[in-house]
Design an enzyme around this catalytic site. Structure first.
Site, PDB file in Angstrom:
ATOM      1  N   CYS A  55       1.980   6.831 -23.821  1.00 37.93           N
ATOM      2  CA  CYS A  55       2.151   8.224 -24.217  1.00 37.93           C
ATOM      3  C   CYS A  55       0.959   8.695 -25.054  1.00 37.93           C
ATOM      4  CB  CYS A  55       3.440   8.402 -25.019  1.00 37.93           C
ATOM      5  SG  CYS A  55       4.955   8.299 -24.027  1.00 37.93           S
ATOM      6  N   ASN A  77      -7.239  -2.316 -19.006  1.00 36.93           N
ATOM      7  CA  ASN A  77      -6.035  -3.026 -19.432  1.00 36.93           C
ATOM      8  C   ASN A  77      -6.318  -3.862 -20.679  1.00 36.93           C
ATOM      9  OD1 ASN A  77      -3.727  -4.815 -19.549  1.00 36.93           O
ATOM     10  ND2 ASN A  77      -3.298  -4.239 -17.435  1.00 36.93           N
ATOM     11  N   ASN A 153       3.852  -0.726  -9.330  1.00 35.12           N
ATOM     12  CA  ASN A 153       5.178  -1.330  -9.344  1.00 35.12           C
ATOM     13  C   ASN A 153       6.134  -0.322  -9.955  1.00 35.12           C
ATOM     14  OD1 ASN A 153       4.253  -3.865  -8.351  1.00 35.12           O
ATOM     15  ND2 ASN A 153       3.550  -4.387 -10.401  1.00 35.12           N
ATOM     16  N   HIS A 164       6.814   4.850 -18.135  1.00 32.03           N
ATOM     17  CA  HIS A 164       5.856   5.948 -18.001  1.00 32.03           C
ATOM     18  C   HIS A 164       5.217   5.884 -16.613  1.00 32.03           C
ATOM     19  CE1 HIS A 164       3.371   9.024 -20.062  1.00 32.03           C
ATOM     20  NE2 HIS A 164       2.494   8.692 -19.122  1.00 32.03           N
ATOM     21  N   HIS A 166       2.807   5.390 -13.921  1.00 37.47           N
ATOM     22  CA  HIS A 166       1.451   4.836 -13.934  1.00 37.47           C
ATOM     23  C   HIS A 166       1.267   3.855 -12.789  1.00 37.47           C
ATOM     24  CE1 HIS A 166       3.646   1.502 -15.816  1.00 37.47           C
ATOM     25  NE2 HIS A 166       2.588   0.739 -15.581  1.00 37.47           N
ATOM     26  N   MET A 316      13.631 -13.096  -0.972  1.00 31.71           N
ATOM     27  CA  MET A 316      12.738 -13.910  -0.164  1.00 31.71           C
ATOM     28  C   MET A 316      12.826 -15.342  -0.675  1.00 31.71           C
ATOM     29  SD  MET A 316      11.327 -12.186   2.222  1.00 31.71           S
ATOM     30  CE  MET A 316      10.979 -10.481   2.700  1.00 31.71           C
TER      31      MET A 316
END
Length: 347
Positions: A55, A77, A153, A164, A166, A316
């Site tokens: 944010c 990151n 994801n 959030h 992204h 899976m």
């Protein structure tokens, strides 16, 4: 012996992108379910959370304060899987113990300053802004790195720990396994037939009209004939494109519109925030960024885990891990179910 019916009888389907087979067992869809069920995410996300590092104005773990951005925002990151610098591993002549250098960078891209919005609630122009940033990241990182992987994801079920809106951008000095496998098989098909595999494929799918979920003037979204995940879809261009950077402004605008539709259809299917991993694949970049690679067709992939409802997912395990991929719901049925959903998200 009954006549073979692909909607009722088990069979194998070939995936030319991976040179492998998928077992389709439609009769298993009738079995009762007594396995694990998931809890749909129902908690409302606040528009602004002073504890959420994505944010605007909130301090991240690195001590850096996220600026007050108004559109998209990209940053490196704080805990990247790939670094631009690092010591080189020793070269080994042992065929069983091989190590190679891995360099790269990992970025986080926020779609919007608000936490309680997503593609279906944003304006088409705001989604175009996201796509333009995807293209910008591909172009910038593609000058240096061989592969730029954009991926998202969505939802806790897919390991997303931050609500959030992204995605992530990982750029690497090496060609990852999935990209390498596709590159080899796309090239093999092109050398044999003189045409790009995925362009042949999309034209044949349009003619058959069995697995198409939605389309517009530039793009088609379909459930692949060889899909592994129950509601897996692929985003394909109607005209040849090799990389994200090849898209025109009108193509990006039409892409924004069709992405809003597929997300709405996903959410409407089980009346939930449909979880998935999604991403984009195109021709390798780096020194090859300007190189013509006609065997490649730029495309997107959605890989959602849900199977029967918002609470039952596809696992899976077992046979899938030890033998080969297997699915119960046919791709044709999955496409029909998605196609029937409204193009606007339920309120």
């Amino acid at each position: 012996m009954a006549k073979f019916n692909p909607n009722e009888h088990q069979h194998l389907r070939y995936n030319p992108l991976r040179d492998e087979w998928i077992l389709v067992s439609p009769h298993r869809a009738l079995r009762p379910w007594s396995g694990q069920t998931e809890t749909p995410q129902v908690e409302k996300t606040p528009r602004f959370d002073p504890r959420n590092p994505l944010c605007p104005g909130v301090e991240r773990a690195s001590g850096i304060v996220t600026p007050h951005y108004e559109s998209t925002y990209v940053f490196t990151n704080d805990f990247p899987a790939l670094l631009e610098e690092g010591p080189e591993p020793e070269v080994s002549d042992d065929p069983l113990f091989q190590t190679r250098s891995a360099r790269g960078t990992c970025r986080v891209m926020c779609y919007h300053p608000y936490s309680d919005v997503y593609l279906t609630s944003l304006s088409t122009k705001e989604v175009v802004d996201i796509i333009n940033e995807w293209v910008k990241q591909t172009a910038e990182l593609g000058k240096k790195y061989l592969w730029v992987q954009l991926f998202e994801n969505r939802g806790q079920l897919m390991g997303c720990s931050n609500p959030h809106p992204h995605c992530q951008v990982w750029a690497s000095s090496f060609l990852p396994n999935e990209a390498k496998i596709k590159d080899e098989n796309l090239l093999r098909y092109f050398e044999k037939h003189g045409r790009p595999l995925l362009q042949d494929y999309v034209h044949k799918e349009l003619a058959k009209n069995e697995r198409i979920v939605t389309e517009n003037e530039d793009w088609v979204i379909l459930v692949p004939y060889w899909a592994v995940w129950p509601f897996e879809t692929m985003v394909l261009p109607k005209k040849p494109l090799q990389r994200f950077t090849d898209t025109s402004a009108p193509q990006r605008e039409s892409l924004a519109r069709i992405l809003q539709i597929i997300v709405a259809k996903y959410d409407n299917l089980f009346k939930c925030n449909f979880p998935y991993s999604m991403g984009w694949h195109g021709a390798p970049t780096g020194p090859k960024l300007e190189e013509d690679m006609p065997h490649w067709t730029f495309h997107g992939i959605y890989l959602p885990p849900l199977l029967r409802s918002a609470t039952v997912r596809k696992f899976m395990v077992g046979y899938e891990l030890l033998a080969q991929a297997q699915r119960d719901l046919t791709p044709e049925k999955a496409a029909e179910m998605l196609r029937e959903q409204c193009n606007q998200r339920f309120s």
